[in-house]
Design a protein around this motif. Structure first.
Motif, PDB file in Angstrom:
ATOM      1  N   PRO A 146      -2.808  90.189  92.460  1.00 45.44           N
ATOM      2  CA  PRO A 146      -3.921  89.342  92.150  1.00 45.44           C
ATOM      3  C   PRO A 146      -5.101  89.975  91.082  1.00 45.44           C
ATOM      4  O   PRO A 146      -5.114  90.811  91.426  1.00 45.44           O
ATOM      5  CB  PRO A 146      -4.477  88.301  93.091  1.00 45.44           C
ATOM      6  CG  PRO A 146      -3.712  88.231  94.473  1.00 45.44           C
ATOM      7  CD  PRO A 146      -3.282  89.657  94.061  1.00 45.44           C
ATOM      8  N   GLU A 147      -5.497  89.312  89.660  1.00 43.77           N
ATOM      9  CA  GLU A 147      -6.787  89.589  89.050  1.00 43.77           C
ATOM     10  C   GLU A 147      -7.531  89.683  89.970  1.00 43.77           C
ATOM     11  O   GLU A 147      -8.148  89.807  89.313  1.00 43.77           O
ATOM     12  CB  GLU A 147      -6.396  89.161  87.308  1.00 43.77           C
ATOM     13  CG  GLU A 147      -6.834  89.712  86.525  1.00 43.77           C
ATOM     14  CD  GLU A 147      -6.429  89.694  85.350  1.00 43.77           C
ATOM     15  OE1 GLU A 147      -6.452  90.147  84.370  1.00 43.77           O
ATOM     16  OE2 GLU A 147      -5.587  88.713  85.293  1.00 43.77           O
ATOM     17  N   ILE A 148      -7.798  88.535  90.425  1.00 47.89           N
ATOM     18  CA  ILE A 148      -9.609  87.867  91.055  1.00 47.89           C
ATOM     19  C   ILE A 148      -9.726  87.720  91.936  1.00 47.89           C
ATOM     20  O   ILE A 148      -8.598  86.742  92.635  1.00 47.89           O
ATOM     21  CB  ILE A 148      -9.677  87.307  89.504  1.00 47.89           C
ATOM     22  CG1 ILE A 148     -11.414  86.743  89.841  1.00 47.89           C
ATOM     23  CG2 ILE A 148      -9.058  85.370  89.637  1.00 47.89           C
ATOM     24  CD1 ILE A 148     -11.831  85.416  89.173  1.00 47.89           C
ATOM     25  N   ARG A 149     -10.747  87.821  93.239  1.00 42.37           N
ATOM     26  CA  ARG A 149     -10.841  87.284  93.954  1.00 42.37           C
ATOM     27  C   ARG A 149     -11.753  86.434  94.436  1.00 42.37           C
ATOM     28  O   ARG A 149     -12.184  86.791  93.570  1.00 42.37           O
ATOM     29  CB  ARG A 149     -10.634  88.312  95.322  1.00 42.37           C
ATOM     30  CG  ARG A 149      -9.586  89.506  95.588  1.00 42.37           C
ATOM     31  CD  ARG A 149      -8.533  89.239  95.213  1.00 42.37           C
ATOM     32  NE  ARG A 149      -6.827  89.878  96.418  1.00 42.37           N
ATOM     33  CZ  ARG A 149      -6.259  90.832  95.461  1.00 42.37           C
ATOM     34  NH1 ARG A 149      -5.744  90.823  94.186  1.00 42.37           N
ATOM     35  NH2 ARG A 149      -5.407  91.483  96.095  1.00 42.37           N
ATOM     36  N   VAL A 150     -11.478  85.607  94.528  1.00 48.13           N
ATOM     37  CA  VAL A 150     -13.207  84.496  95.600  1.00 48.13           C
ATOM     38  C   VAL A 150     -13.025  84.942  96.576  1.00 48.13           C
ATOM     39  O   VAL A 150     -12.539  85.099  97.816  1.00 48.13           O
ATOM     40  CB  VAL A 150     -12.365  83.157  95.281  1.00 48.13           C
ATOM     41  CG1 VAL A 150     -12.738  82.376  96.137  1.00 48.13           C
ATOM     42  CG2 VAL A 150     -11.523  82.848  93.792  1.00 48.13           C
ATOM     43  N   GLN A 177      -6.184  75.950  90.892  1.00 47.39           N
ATOM     44  CA  GLN A 177      -7.243  75.856  90.188  1.00 47.39           C
ATOM     45  C   GLN A 177      -5.555  76.528  89.230  1.00 47.39           C
ATOM     46  O   GLN A 177      -4.347  76.206  90.081  1.00 47.39           O
ATOM     47  CB  GLN A 177      -7.412  77.472  90.426  1.00 47.39           C
ATOM     48  CG  GLN A 177      -8.599  77.453  91.387  1.00 47.39           C
ATOM     49  CD  GLN A 177      -9.672  77.217  90.451  1.00 47.39           C
ATOM     50  OE1 GLN A 177      -9.674  78.045  88.796  1.00 47.39           O
ATOM     51  NE2 GLN A 177     -10.092  75.925  90.668  1.00 47.39           N
ATOM     52  N   GLU A 189      -1.964  84.756  90.527  1.00 44.32           N
ATOM     53  CA  GLU A 189      -3.437  85.538  89.433  1.00 44.32           C
ATOM     54  C   GLU A 189      -4.133  86.003  91.177  1.00 44.32           C
ATOM     55  O   GLU A 189      -5.201  85.992  90.100  1.00 44.32           O
ATOM     56  CB  GLU A 189      -3.142  85.291  88.247  1.00 44.32           C
ATOM     57  CG  GLU A 189      -2.139  84.744  87.815  1.00 44.32           C
ATOM     58  CD  GLU A 189      -1.941  84.412  86.148  1.00 44.32           C
ATOM     59  OE1 GLU A 189      -3.000  85.617  85.536  1.00 44.32           O
ATOM     60  OE2 GLU A 189      -1.847  83.381  86.403  1.00 44.32           O
ATOM     61  N   TYR A 190      -4.559  85.018  91.828  1.00 45.58           N
ATOM     62  CA  TYR A 190      -5.609  85.512  92.370  1.00 45.58           C
ATOM     63  C   TYR A 190      -5.258  85.729  93.791  1.00 45.58           C
ATOM     64  O   TYR A 190      -4.617  84.112  94.453  1.00 45.58           O
ATOM     65  CB  TYR A 190      -7.086  83.471  92.032  1.00 45.58           C
ATOM     66  CG  TYR A 190      -6.522  82.454  92.101  1.00 45.58           C
ATOM     67  CD1 TYR A 190      -6.921  81.918  93.149  1.00 45.58           C
ATOM     68  CD2 TYR A 190      -5.116  81.642  90.986  1.00 45.58           C
ATOM     69  CE1 TYR A 190      -7.073  80.601  93.745  1.00 45.58           C
ATOM     70  CE2 TYR A 190      -4.683  80.128  91.851  1.00 45.58           C
ATOM     71  CZ  TYR A 190      -5.497  79.948  92.824  1.00 45.58           C
ATOM     72  OH  TYR A 190      -5.554  78.545  93.784  1.00 45.58           O
ATOM     73  N   GLU A 191      -6.706  85.020  94.738  1.00 42.27           N
ATOM     74  CA  GLU A 191      -6.088  85.503  96.153  1.00 42.27           C
ATOM     75  C   GLU A 191      -7.394  84.556  96.632  1.00 42.27           C
ATOM     76  O   GLU A 191      -8.704  85.205  95.801  1.00 42.27           O
ATOM     77  CB  GLU A 191      -6.529  86.819  96.484  1.00 42.27           C
ATOM     78  CG  GLU A 191      -6.449  86.883  98.575  1.00 42.27           C
ATOM     79  CD  GLU A 191      -6.467  88.147  99.171  1.00 42.27           C
ATOM     80  OE1 GLU A 191      -6.474  88.276 100.012  1.00 42.27           O
ATOM     81  OE2 GLU A 191      -6.472  88.877  97.842  1.00 42.27           O
ATOM     82  N   HIS A 202      -0.422  80.468  97.670  1.00 40.54           N
ATOM     83  CA  HIS A 202      -2.274  80.967  97.298  1.00 40.54           C
ATOM     84  C   HIS A 202      -1.951  82.584  98.746  1.00 40.54           C
ATOM     85  O   HIS A 202      -1.183  81.971 100.293  1.00 40.54           O
ATOM     86  CB  HIS A 202      -3.271  80.597  97.067  1.00 40.54           C
ATOM     87  CG  HIS A 202      -2.706  79.694  95.822  1.00 40.54           C
ATOM     88  ND1 HIS A 202      -2.268  78.555  95.703  1.00 40.54           N
ATOM     89  CD2 HIS A 202      -3.629  79.686  94.499  1.00 40.54           C
ATOM     90  CE1 HIS A 202      -2.395  77.564  94.612  1.00 40.54           C
ATOM     91  NE2 HIS A 202      -2.839  78.497  93.578  1.00 40.54           N
ATOM     92  N   LEU A 257     -11.043  79.276  87.409  1.00 44.31           N
ATOM     93  CA  LEU A 257     -10.967  80.930  87.201  1.00 44.31           C
ATOM     94  C   LEU A 257     -10.417  80.956  86.134  1.00 44.31           C
ATOM     95  O   LEU A 257     -10.493  82.421  85.813  1.00 44.31           O
ATOM     96  CB  LEU A 257     -10.175  81.860  88.502  1.00 44.31           C
ATOM     97  CG  LEU A 257     -10.944  80.983  90.196  1.00 44.31           C
ATOM     98  CD1 LEU A 257      -9.476  80.810  91.356  1.00 44.31           C
ATOM     99  CD2 LEU A 257     -11.922  82.094  90.714  1.00 44.31           C
ATOM    100  N   ILE A 274     -11.830  84.666  83.529  1.00 45.08           N
ATOM    101  CA  ILE A 274     -10.961  85.881  83.749  1.00 45.08           C
ATOM    102  C   ILE A 274     -10.682  85.594  81.872  1.00 45.08           C
ATOM    103  O   ILE A 274     -11.102  86.906  81.241  1.00 45.08           O
ATOM    104  CB  ILE A 274      -9.791  85.837  83.835  1.00 45.08           C
ATOM    105  CG1 ILE A 274      -9.428  85.341  85.454  1.00 45.08           C
ATOM    106  CG2 ILE A 274      -8.662  86.743  83.211  1.00 45.08           C
ATOM    107  CD1 ILE A 274      -8.578  85.480  86.145  1.00 45.08           C
TER     108      ILE A 274
END
Length: 189
Positions: A11-15, A36, A42-44, A68, A110, A114
């Protein structure tokens, strides 16, 4: 048959969410994150809780409701600065976004983070507009309508800068650790 030669897409972005003992509000926050506009790959979402809370069940519910990646880890600290640092250590990918377990991020939150980093490749961090409801008696809801407040309920950084500044200063515990990290990042560009 295994898929040889192809690396798993990270994933490109982590929350990162520093969870407090608020399972009902965390449930709503995770629901907003499940919805989202980004693809689930693309995210975690990483929730870091305190060993004396019962947030594992809430995170497990979300794992079963979505495709996810939802991760939960408990640490022996109730302070958000230490929880966020643990989340940074666990996070892989290019960007790290922070929010709180009582926040309802917009559906494109998100995606906008990005896009902002890609439009501004020299940016090391991004703060977002935040508006909370302070109407109930003794309520505290963060507001950041003009910028320059840096609340971690709506703040994102490139992972590399978080590592360079050694994350959050754990001496702050619960107040102004977010402003402190923003100023440390600002010193780098």
């Amino acid at each position: 048959m295994p898929n040889k030669g192809k690396a798993k897409h990270a994933p490109e972005i982590r929350v990162i969410i520093a969870g407090h003992n608020r399972p009902d509000s965390l449930r709503e926050t995770l629901k907003a994150l499940r919805e989202q506009s980004l693809s689930p790959s693309e995210y975690e979402v990483i929730v870091i809780g305190y060993t004396q809370t019962s947030l594992q069940r809430v995170v497990d519910e979300n794992k079963s409701l979505a495709k996810h990646a939802f991760t939960y880890k408990e640490i022996d600290s109730r302070w958000p600065d230490k929880k966020r640092n643990e989340g940074i250590r666990l996070a892989r990918g290019k960007y790290v976004a922070f929010t709180d377990d009582d926040v309802l991020p917009q559906k494109d939150w998100l995606q906008k983070i990005i896009e902002s980093f890609k439009k501004n490749p020299n940016a090391l961090g991004i703060e977002g507009y935040t508006d909370g409801d302070n109407t109930p008696l003794l309520s505290h809801a963060t507001k950041n309508k003009k910028g320059g407040e840096y609340p971690t309920c709506n703040l994102a950084f490139k992972k590399e800068i978080l590592e360079k500044v050694n994350g959050f200063d754990e001496a702050y515990h619960f107040f102004r650790e977010d402003t402190d990290i923003a100023y440390k990042v600002l010193q780098h560009g």
